[in-house]
Design a protein around this motif. Sequence first.
Motif, PDB file in Angstrom:
ATOM      1  N   THR A   1       0.659   9.205  -6.091  1.00 42.65           N
ATOM      2  CA  THR A   1       0.823  10.619  -5.727  1.00 42.65           C
ATOM      3  C   THR A   1       1.940  11.282  -6.524  1.00 42.65           C
ATOM      4  O   THR A   1       1.872  12.473  -6.818  1.00 42.65           O
ATOM      5  CB  THR A   1       1.105  10.768  -4.214  1.00 42.65           C
ATOM      6  N   THR A   2       2.967  10.517  -6.887  1.00 39.43           N
ATOM      7  CA  THR A   2       4.065  11.082  -7.683  1.00 39.43           C
ATOM      8  C   THR A   2       3.795  10.960  -9.183  1.00 39.43           C
ATOM      9  O   THR A   2       4.583  11.454  -9.997  1.00 39.43           O
ATOM     10  CB  THR A   2       5.394  10.375  -7.360  1.00 39.43           C
ATOM     11  N   ARG A   3       2.689  10.286  -9.542  1.00 37.54           N
ATOM     12  CA  ARG A   3       2.309  10.050 -10.951  1.00 37.54           C
ATOM     13  C   ARG A   3       3.423   9.329 -11.706  1.00 37.54           C
ATOM     14  O   ARG A   3       3.702   9.604 -12.865  1.00 37.54           O
ATOM     15  CB  ARG A   3       1.969  11.376 -11.644  1.00 37.54           C
ATOM     16  N   ARG A   4       4.037   8.360 -11.026  1.00 38.40           N
ATOM     17  CA  ARG A   4       5.169   7.635 -11.592  1.00 38.40           C
ATOM     18  C   ARG A   4       4.801   6.897 -12.882  1.00 38.40           C
ATOM     19  O   ARG A   4       5.637   6.717 -13.772  1.00 38.40           O
ATOM     20  CB  ARG A   4       5.707   6.630 -10.571  1.00 38.40           C
ATOM     21  N   TYR A   5       3.546   6.469 -12.975  1.00 39.39           N
ATOM     22  CA  TYR A   5       3.140   5.669 -14.143  1.00 39.39           C
ATOM     23  C   TYR A   5       2.273   6.467 -15.119  1.00 39.39           C
ATOM     24  O   TYR A   5       1.621   5.889 -15.982  1.00 39.39           O
ATOM     25  CB  TYR A   5       2.398   4.413 -13.669  1.00 39.39           C
ATOM     26  N   LYS A   6       2.306   7.779 -14.982  1.00 37.61           N
ATOM     27  CA  LYS A   6       1.504   8.632 -15.863  1.00 37.61           C
ATOM     28  C   LYS A   6       1.880   8.416 -17.331  1.00 37.61           C
ATOM     29  O   LYS A   6       1.016   8.233 -18.197  1.00 37.61           O
ATOM     30  CB  LYS A   6       1.687  10.097 -15.487  1.00 37.61           C
ATOM     31  N   ASP A   7       3.177   8.432 -17.623  1.00 40.30           N
ATOM     32  CA  ASP A   7       3.628   8.274 -19.007  1.00 40.30           C
ATOM     33  C   ASP A   7       3.339   6.873 -19.537  1.00 40.30           C
ATOM     34  O   ASP A   7       2.965   6.705 -20.702  1.00 40.30           O
ATOM     35  CB  ASP A   7       5.128   8.582 -19.126  1.00 40.30           C
ATOM     36  N   ALA A   8       3.499   5.859 -18.675  1.00 41.81           N
ATOM     37  CA  ALA A   8       3.223   4.476 -19.095  1.00 41.81           C
ATOM     38  C   ALA A   8       1.748   4.319 -19.440  1.00 41.81           C
ATOM     39  O   ALA A   8       1.392   3.658 -20.429  1.00 41.81           O
ATOM     40  CB  ALA A   8       3.619   3.503 -17.994  1.00 41.81           C
TER      41      ALA A   8
ATOM     42  N   GLU B   1       0.815  -1.216   0.000  1.00 37.49           N
ATOM     43  CA  GLU B   1       0.000   0.000   0.000  1.00 37.49           C
ATOM     44  C   GLU B   1       0.853   1.272   0.000  1.00 37.49           C
ATOM     45  O   GLU B   1       0.512   2.249  -0.679  1.00 37.49           O
ATOM     46  CB  GLU B   1      -0.947   0.011   1.206  1.00 37.49           C
ATOM     47  N   LYS B   2       1.957   1.262   0.717  1.00 35.58           N
ATOM     48  CA  LYS B   2       2.814   2.455   0.771  1.00 35.58           C
ATOM     49  C   LYS B   2       3.423   2.739  -0.597  1.00 35.58           C
ATOM     50  O   LYS B   2       3.421   3.878  -1.079  1.00 35.58           O
ATOM     51  CB  LYS B   2       3.915   2.256   1.815  1.00 35.58           C
ATOM     52  N   GLU B   3       3.951   1.690  -1.228  1.00 34.76           N
ATOM     53  CA  GLU B   3       4.534   1.839  -2.564  1.00 34.76           C
ATOM     54  C   GLU B   3       3.488   2.274  -3.583  1.00 34.76           C
ATOM     55  O   GLU B   3       3.732   3.129  -4.430  1.00 34.76           O
ATOM     56  CB  GLU B   3       5.144   0.502  -3.023  1.00 34.76           C
ATOM     57  N   TYR B   4       2.321   1.663  -3.474  1.00 32.24           N
ATOM     58  CA  TYR B   4       1.242   1.967  -4.414  1.00 32.24           C
ATOM     59  C   TYR B   4       0.823   3.433  -4.294  1.00 32.24           C
ATOM     60  O   TYR B   4       0.695   4.140  -5.301  1.00 32.24           O
ATOM     61  CB  TYR B   4       0.051   1.056  -4.136  1.00 32.24           C
ATOM     62  N   ARG B   5       0.596   3.893  -3.061  1.00 32.81           N
ATOM     63  CA  ARG B   5       0.180   5.285  -2.851  1.00 32.81           C
ATOM     64  C   ARG B   5       1.231   6.252  -3.382  1.00 32.81           C
ATOM     65  O   ARG B   5       0.900   7.249  -4.038  1.00 32.81           O
ATOM     66  CB  ARG B   5      -0.079   5.545  -1.367  1.00 32.81           C
ATOM     67  N   GLU B   6       2.494   5.938  -3.129  1.00 29.05           N
ATOM     68  CA  GLU B   6       3.576   6.800  -3.615  1.00 29.05           C
ATOM     69  C   GLU B   6       3.584   6.845  -5.147  1.00 29.05           C
ATOM     70  O   GLU B   6       3.788   7.899  -5.753  1.00 29.05           O
ATOM     71  CB  GLU B   6       4.928   6.302  -3.103  1.00 29.05           C
ATOM     72  N   ALA B   7       3.336   5.695  -5.765  1.00 30.67           N
ATOM     73  CA  ALA B   7       3.307   5.640  -7.226  1.00 30.67           C
ATOM     74  C   ALA B   7       2.214   6.545  -7.788  1.00 30.67           C
ATOM     75  O   ALA B   7       2.398   7.207  -8.820  1.00 30.67           O
ATOM     76  CB  ALA B   7       3.097   4.202  -7.687  1.00 30.67           C
TER      77      ALA B   7
END
Length: 228
Positions: free
Chosen positions: A158-165, A150-156
């Motif tokens: 909130t930081t929009r890490r997978y926006k481009d993907a 859950e922590k990793e998921y939320r961070e992903a």
Amino acid sequence: MCNKDEHDIGGNNMTVKIKVYSDYVCPFCFLAEQPLEEAIKGKDVEVEWMPYELRPYPNETLKPEGHYLQSTWKQSIYPMAERMGIDIVLPKVSPQPYTHLAFEGHQYAKEKDKGNEYNDRMLRAFFQEEQDIGNIDVLTKLAGEVGLDEKEYREALTTRRYKDAHKKALKHAYEEANITAVPTFIIGDTKIAGLRSKETLEQIIKDELDKQKPQISTEGMTCGIDGC
């Protein structure tokens, strides 16, 4: 001795790949899960659920209290779900959520080999539990329920890490796969749109598996001095 052209024999790969393009706010995508699961049972297939946003931001999403959804559900979706024996409800979340964050979470889930479980959880959360799948807190809880961190998921998210993907996946759906409605199935080389019966899906899978069976040709068969 006998000789035959090795190129006349097909490959041994007998797996049919199925891509299902869907949106988490599409009720027909949710109803499509059951016949697909029944159709693939015991067969060598690989299923991958693919993202497709029906109303990407900033387009307005639909309101469940509006005439369009009320009439569509009453006339089509509820009767169909009843015939199929599937529990479904028009979620009261108003307006309906955008799905880009849930789909960015799907990219994370796929990296963790949880893509299909995640996809199923999102659809059930919305269409059976009326949860707001546009809310990060709700999404994080649901991600945890399918075994994601859950922590990793939320961070992903909130930081929009997978926006481009996710954008790349949408571009593929819109422009390369030419998807115009959901659900759309690409089963091997066959593309069909709309909710389909178990029998229809089974037949397409069978046809695609038949295409992959080795084709042994009699062309070029010979006998030599040592026999055939």
